[in-house]
Design an enzyme around this catalytic site. Sequence first.
Site, PDB file in Angstrom:
ATOM      1  N   ASP A   1       0.838  -1.199   0.000  1.00  0.00           N
ATOM      2  CA  ASP A   1       0.000   0.000   0.000  1.00  0.00           C
ATOM      3  C   ASP A   1       0.875   1.252   0.000  1.00  0.00           C
ATOM      4  O   ASP A   1       1.551   1.536   0.995  1.00  0.00           O
ATOM      5  CB  ASP A   1      -0.877  -0.046   1.264  1.00  0.00           C
ATOM      6  CG  ASP A   1      -1.800   1.145   1.382  1.00  0.00           C
ATOM      7  OD1 ASP A   1      -2.016   1.841   0.369  1.00  0.00           O
ATOM      8  OD2 ASP A   1      -2.333   1.372   2.486  1.00  0.00           O
TER       9      ASP A   1
ATOM     10  N   ASP B   1      -1.806   6.211  -4.791  1.00  0.00           N
ATOM     11  CA  ASP B   1      -2.143   5.273  -3.713  1.00  0.00           C
ATOM     12  C   ASP B   1      -2.560   3.922  -4.287  1.00  0.00           C
ATOM     13  O   ASP B   1      -3.661   3.770  -4.816  1.00  0.00           O
ATOM     14  CB  ASP B   1      -3.276   5.882  -2.875  1.00  0.00           C
ATOM     15  CG  ASP B   1      -3.611   5.054  -1.650  1.00  0.00           C
ATOM     16  OD1 ASP B   1      -3.252   3.857  -1.603  1.00  0.00           O
ATOM     17  OD2 ASP B   1      -4.246   5.597  -0.734  1.00  0.00           O
TER      18      ASP B   1
END
Length: 435
Positions: free
Chosen positions: A122, A319
């Site tokens: 992530d 992201d």
Amino acid sequence: MFLKTTFVLLAVAFAAAEGTQSGVPIPLNSPVALTKVDGTFDHHRAIVQTYNTRNKHRQNLVNLERNVGRAGFNKGVEIKAYPSSPSLDKRQGLPLADEDGSAWTGTVAIGSNAQNFTIKFDTGSSDLWVPNAHGCMGCGGHKSYDSRKSKTSQPQNGTFQIEYDDGSTVSGPIFKDTVTISGAKAINQTFSASTEISSSFRGGPFDGVLGLASQALSNLAEVRFSSHTAMPCVFNASSWKPPFVQTAFAQQAIPKNEFSLKLASHGAELLLGGTNPKLFKGAIEFHPVNASTGFWQIGGGSILQGGKAVVSGFESIVDSGTSFIFGPADQVKEFYDSIPGSQLFDEENGLYSYPCTGKTVFKVAFQWGGQAWAISPKDFNLGETLAGSGQCVGAISGVDIGLGDNVWQLGGSFMKNVYTVFSFANNAVGFAALK
Ligand SMILES: *[C@@H]1O[C@H](CO)[C@@H](O)[C@H](O)[C@H]1NC(C)=O
Ligand SMILES: *[C@@H]1O[C@H](CO)[C@@H](O)[C@H](O)[C@H]1NC(C)=O
Ligand SMILES: *[C@@H]1O[C@H](CO)[C@@H](O)[C@H](O)[C@H]1NC(C)=O
Ligand SMILES: *[C@@H]1O[C@H](CO)[C@@H](O)[C@H](O)[C@H]1NC(C)=O
Ligand SMILES: *[C@@H]1O[C@H](CO)[C@@H](O)[C@H](O)[C@H]1NC(C)=O
């Protein structure tokens, strides 16, 4: 003698890698699609994903405020109430444990005995957590870390905690241990072995998360950073707890303080310590990262439709933890207004639909002063609203994810179209065309 030989071999390996691939490649598995097998949009999964994203960023801001002294610099940013869990009727009776699926995953080993985990990578958070083998609530079905079986495990002070509005948390004690990814080894890496896993992760296809953003967003670190440079201004050895990439680089386990991502249904790869020239062509277009935000955030973004800028001058956060592209509601409305036949589909979650039968009459791209980076119609299309409706849900969502009035977040639907380089070494994000 042995040490010397090892050093020379390493030096040769890095030198030989100049111009070809340097660094450590990790194959990734792709997330669950937001389109169901029948071609319709998975509304339920999208709602859960939106909820999880908002909750993640709320926690990021709490951490940022603690580490930097304020919740960032973006206009309109504030730590809001927890986003409320999607209600049962909106989720069509499915439990929240039916997770959002938005995970690019790979294998990570922890401990002297290589305890293997399936981990979500992530770029929108900074900590590593896995389930704890000793008394973990909600961890059933997942691999868990057994500190007693690793000779290199060291318990630390303090507690890791991410909270959710339903009262559940991802939380637990902090450890240091050896963390190895495809042979890249970080010794004494700080992470949490969580004794509770929030309901939003229980049914997930991954055991834990490894954050790839800067330490300013970390919940494990207790360190004051300069609010201008995001560099620690009080160096306190006991509270300096760098994320995996920084630890691995400091210990020379990877050749450069950077990593790159190719996200794709097949051949997705995380490259630790550099770039993989086999996966991109042409120059890499770099943009400076505004380090004070803690995110992989670059300024001066525009969204283009049919080659013309519709909205300009926004901040963009890259992201990998979500499939969606999120933008401020008013700017996203302006974008869909430029597509004939588009309609609001779900106001609460900022979703729009657009006509998707016949030929595509629009082209979506993002630009930061250089090349226009297009999103393929396939990646923009999340599926039909209903079978045969002729309207499909777009990957751009106009919902407040709490990061400020002028901030977009570019997730997998954008990232699948570019090779992305994340450089701590140069404080920059780079984009290149995929081969
Ligand atoms: C970082 O971002 C903030 C908010 O967007 C802005 O005020 C500041 O000037 C930026 N700093 C740099 C160095 O770009
Ligand atoms: C973890 O995976 C590696 C590589 O596949 C393997 O060599 C190792 O034995 C595994 N560890 C355990 C405890 O199964
Ligand atoms: C935990 O805190 C105690 C008391 O402050 C300290 O003596 C000890 O060294 C700390 N342990 C670690 C691993 O930092
Ligand atoms: C890891 O931690 C142990 C125990 O504190 C220490 O002896 C060792 O030097 C550390 N190794 C590295 C590479 O930091
Ligand atoms: C360093 O951090 C530790 C743990 O967070 C804290 O207990 C200690 O007081 C700090 N020391 C200084 C000099 O700030």
